[in-house]
Design an enzyme around this catalytic site. Structure first.
Site, mmCIF file in Angstrom:
data_model
loop_
_atom_site.group_PDB
_atom_site.id
_atom_site.type_symbol
_atom_site.label_atom_id
_atom_site.label_comp_id
_atom_site.label_asym_id
_atom_site.label_seq_id
_atom_site.Cartn_x
_atom_site.Cartn_y
_atom_site.Cartn_z
ATOM 1 N N ASP A 43 -45.886 54.282 84.465
ATOM 2 C CA ASP A 43 -44.814 53.757 83.611
ATOM 3 C C ASP A 43 -44.727 52.255 83.850
ATOM 4 O O ASP A 43 -45.705 51.636 84.252
ATOM 5 C CB ASP A 43 -43.491 54.478 83.913
ATOM 6 C CG ASP A 43 -42.589 54.566 82.687
ATOM 7 O OD1 ASP A 43 -42.176 53.501 82.188
ATOM 8 O OD2 ASP A 43 -42.292 55.679 82.225
ATOM 9 N N HIS A 64 -47.230 50.440 82.201
ATOM 10 C CA HIS A 64 -46.648 50.054 80.916
ATOM 11 C C HIS A 64 -46.204 48.601 80.899
ATOM 12 O O HIS A 64 -45.399 48.210 80.046
ATOM 13 C CB HIS A 64 -45.466 50.965 80.578
ATOM 14 C CG HIS A 64 -45.865 52.386 80.297
ATOM 15 N ND1 HIS A 64 -44.955 53.357 79.906
ATOM 16 C CD2 HIS A 64 -47.078 53.009 80.343
ATOM 17 C CE1 HIS A 64 -45.596 54.505 79.734
ATOM 18 N NE2 HIS A 64 -46.882 54.320 80.001
#
Length: 397
Positions: A211, A234
């Protein structure tokens, strides 16, 4: 008749430790043992000591259950993690595995590893499929709550079940030489999440996770991120902001001299439409960023709505002011090199874009630079040409 001095048991133990080994409290359990109880006991003794103290977890692998190390302490305290502590597979307990709380003059170092043993638990994480307010929350690996004047250095967080590191209510806390590791497909494993804190530094850190490498929540003030390598992951994100009511303003965010490799996003700011609050994010600067095959390298997304779980017809009420993207260069993993998609209800103000050089070699190229509800100030070179492309919708996240 004897005289009672009112000396606590912990104080006596502190004096014994000081005379024995200069304030050192050392785990004595054999490798492979569960050290939860012993570590809790040693921390309480060290925390009660009137001289600075160190709790040592020696080399070797140890099992560690949920543990909360709570201050305030009477003097500076250091945790020296030299070995590896491994979590169990429990996903039904508290919302954390290890928590350090309300400690002033705190140090955590030693070169050791927090192994969250997340692999078996990620299947139970449904937060990427359902409402964040309804999904099953897995435990955060390491929490730093209300730490003042602290430094965390030379530790590794491996395979967290949820966030690796979460910071809230901290003041003057530095993370340096941190290593964060989890697979690219591990859900909700943000590397370092910070919020409602003032004076946080993240320096010389390597993050590989599933993430956001670094995520910034509401109420964050004066964050300095430098020499961070991110990827996979991310990217480095401000937000998402606006999901909850009573969120606080964000200000003074500097991200400089960082490298992103093979990430799903680069540097981004994301706010929810139909936001539950009206706050401001201001004084945000991304500068000297190197990109290597990074999708969505520069992104302001004020219609952040993963899996269409919100009302996009109501514009975001989060105000973005004084935002800078400077000297960002490298290669994009898709054609959307720059997307500045601001709120039509509250257009972005004082956005500066300077010396952008992003290439894309895909068959659907060339790279694009899209602008909506913003008129950025342009400085130096812009490649691709600023605000030259029609706005396209972002895919569901």
């Amino acid at each position: 008749m004897g005289v009672h001095f009112g000396i606590s048991t912990f104080f006596v133990l502190c004096l014994f430790a000081l005379s024995a080994n200069a304030g050192e409290y050392r785990i004595t359990a054999k490798p492979g043992s569960d050290i939860t109880g012993e570590l809790s006991k040693l921390f309480k003794e060290a925390c009660a000591c009137v001289e600075k103290s160190t709790v040592v977890i020696p080399k070797g692998e140890f099992r560690l259950g949920e543990i909360e190390m709570m201050g305030p302490c009477k003097s500076p305290i250091r945790i020296s993690l030299q070995g590896t502590v491994k979590a169990d597979g429990n996903v039904n307990g508290k919302d954390f595995w290890v928590a350090f709380r309300r400690i002033t003059n705190f140090r955590l170092n030693g070169g050791g590893v927090f192994d969250g043993e997340g692999n078996a638990s990620w299947r139970a994480n449904n937060c990427h499929k359902t409402s964040l307010t309804q999904c099953k929350r897995l435990p955060i690996s390491i929490r730093f709550d209300y730490i003042t004047d602290g430094k965390v250095r030379d530790i590794t967080s491996l395979d967290a079940k949820n966030f690796h590191i979460n910071v809230i209510g901290a003041k003057n806390l530095t993370f340096e030489d941190i290593r964060i590791i989890a697979p690219q497909d591990s859900p909700n494993t943000d590397g370092i999440h910070v919020g409602r804190s003032d004076g946080i530094k993240i320096i010389n850190t390597n993050i590989k996770t599933g993430d956001d490498c670094i995520s910034v929540g509401d109420g964050m003030k004066n964050l300095h991120v430098e020499r961070v390598t991110c990827g996979p992951g991310h990217g480095i994100s401000i937000g998402s902001l606006g999901l909850y009511g009573h969120e606080e303003d964000v200000s003074g965010i500097m991200v400089v001299n960082c490298t992103l490799r093979n990430t799903d996003n680069g540097v981004r700011i994301k706010t929810w439409p139909s936001a539950a609050c009206s706050t401001t994010a201001s004084g945000i600067c991304f500068e000297n960023i190197i990109l290597q095959n990074v999708s969505n390298p520069i992104l302001i997304d004020q219609e952040y709505c993963p899996w269409n779980r919100c009302n996009k017809n109501k514009p975001s009420t989060i105000k973005l002011v004084d935002i800078k993207f400077k000297n960002i260069r490298g290669s994009s993993g898709n054609k959307d090199a720059v997307k500045l998609l601001c709120s039509k209800g509250f257009p972005c103000k004082n956005v500066e874009v300077g010396d952008i050089d992003i290439t894309y070699n895909g068959k659907d190229g060339p790279a694009t630079f899209q602008c909506s509800n913003v008129s950025p100030k342009l400085v130096g070179k812009q490649c691709p040409k600023a605000c030259s492309s029609p706005v396209t919708k972002l895919p569901g996240e």
